[in-house]
Design a protein around this motif. Structure first.
Motif, mmCIF file in Angstrom:
data_model
loop_
_atom_site.group_PDB
_atom_site.id
_atom_site.type_symbol
_atom_site.label_atom_id
_atom_site.label_comp_id
_atom_site.label_asym_id
_atom_site.label_seq_id
_atom_site.Cartn_x
_atom_site.Cartn_y
_atom_site.Cartn_z
ATOM 1 N N ILE A 79 23.079 36.409 12.408
ATOM 2 C CA ILE A 79 23.138 37.674 13.144
ATOM 3 C C ILE A 79 24.545 37.911 13.683
ATOM 4 C CG2 ILE A 79 22.197 38.983 15.083
ATOM 5 C CD1 ILE A 79 19.563 37.486 14.687
ATOM 6 N N GLU A 80 25.212 36.867 14.160
ATOM 7 C CA GLU A 80 26.584 37.017 14.639
ATOM 8 C C GLU A 80 27.484 37.559 13.524
ATOM 9 O OE1 GLU A 80 27.584 33.100 15.990
ATOM 10 O OE2 GLU A 80 26.621 33.389 17.936
ATOM 11 N N ARG A 81 27.297 37.039 12.313
ATOM 12 C CA ARG A 81 28.095 37.490 11.168
ATOM 13 C C ARG A 81 27.816 38.956 10.871
ATOM 14 N NH1 ARG A 81 25.960 34.597 7.097
ATOM 15 N NH2 ARG A 81 26.795 32.728 8.072
ATOM 16 N N TRP A 82 26.522 39.345 10.865
ATOM 17 C CA TRP A 82 26.167 40.737 10.601
ATOM 18 C C TRP A 82 26.757 41.668 11.647
ATOM 19 C CZ3 TRP A 82 20.195 39.891 9.880
ATOM 20 C CH2 TRP A 82 19.955 39.196 8.693
ATOM 21 N N GLU A 83 26.699 41.244 12.899
ATOM 22 C CA GLU A 83 27.222 42.074 13.991
ATOM 23 C C GLU A 83 28.733 42.255 13.855
ATOM 24 O OE1 GLU A 83 26.588 42.391 18.779
ATOM 25 O OE2 GLU A 83 26.785 40.385 17.927
ATOM 26 N N ARG A 84 29.432 41.170 13.532
ATOM 27 C CA ARG A 84 30.886 41.254 13.344
ATOM 28 C C ARG A 84 31.237 42.190 12.196
ATOM 29 N NH1 ARG A 84 33.704 39.075 9.679
ATOM 30 N NH2 ARG A 84 32.217 37.429 9.207
ATOM 31 N N ILE A 85 30.546 42.052 11.070
ATOM 32 C CA ILE A 85 30.798 42.910 9.912
ATOM 33 C C ILE A 85 30.502 44.365 10.259
ATOM 34 C CG2 ILE A 85 29.988 43.485 7.588
ATOM 35 C CD1 ILE A 85 29.550 40.414 7.196
ATOM 36 N N TYR A 86 29.398 44.603 10.946
ATOM 37 C CA TYR A 86 29.009 45.957 11.336
ATOM 38 C C TYR A 86 30.080 46.592 12.217
ATOM 39 C CZ TYR A 86 25.945 49.739 13.009
ATOM 40 O OH TYR A 86 25.397 50.968 13.315
ATOM 41 N N LEU A 87 30.599 45.840 13.177
ATOM 42 C CA LEU A 87 31.610 46.382 14.084
ATOM 43 C C LEU A 87 32.962 46.586 13.399
ATOM 44 C CD1 LEU A 87 30.767 44.319 17.295
ATOM 45 C CD2 LEU A 87 30.260 46.739 16.845
ATOM 46 N N GLU A 88 33.333 45.685 12.485
ATOM 47 C CA GLU A 88 34.631 45.775 11.819
ATOM 48 C C GLU A 88 34.641 46.752 10.649
ATOM 49 O OE1 GLU A 88 35.692 41.806 10.674
ATOM 50 O OE2 GLU A 88 36.058 41.164 12.742
ATOM 51 N N GLU A 89 33.527 46.816 9.889
ATOM 52 C CA GLU A 89 33.516 47.585 8.647
ATOM 53 C C GLU A 89 32.514 48.728 8.639
ATOM 54 O OE1 GLU A 89 33.094 44.988 5.260
ATOM 55 O OE2 GLU A 89 34.202 43.394 6.271
ATOM 56 N N GLY A 90 31.672 48.789 9.663
ATOM 57 C CA GLY A 90 30.632 49.805 9.690
ATOM 58 C C GLY A 90 29.401 49.349 8.934
#
Length: 100
Positions: free
Chosen positions: A44-55
């Motif tokens: 989930i941390e990875r998904w959240e980071r990707i979502y915030l950085e790349e949309g």
């Protein structure tokens, strides 16, 4: 003999739903793990980071890579042949098996 379960793969839509639900409902990562049945907080941390950085579209990118051992990577990056120590040479051209 059983080899265990293969890694679970999540759809981009599911990943987006998890991250957006966390934001909308102010859920912690651990609360989201329980809510959605995910066993590892790092996912989930990875998904959240990707979502915030790349949309949200960043969650659709396949990010799996073939594993290469460190030793193989070192050999390839130096242009060396993985046969024996006597065939390895330093950048100066001196064989590692020769005395200084």
């Amino acid at each position: 003999m059983s080899r265990g379960k293969p890694n679970k793969r999540y759809t981009p839509e599911f990943k987006k739903m998890v991250v957006e639900t966390m934001k909308k409902e102010h859920l912690s990562i651990y609360a989201a793990m329980q809510e959605f049945g995910i066993n590892d907080h790092k996912i989930i941390e990875r998904w959240e980071r990707i979502y915030l950085e790349e949309g949200p579209e960043g969650l659709t990118v396949e990010r799996r890579a073939r594993r290469v051992s460190w030793w193989h990577g070192a050999i390839v990056s130096e242009g060396l042949q993985p046969y024996g120590v006597d065939r390895f040479t330093t950048q100066t051209g001196r064989s590692l098996s020769q005395p200084r």
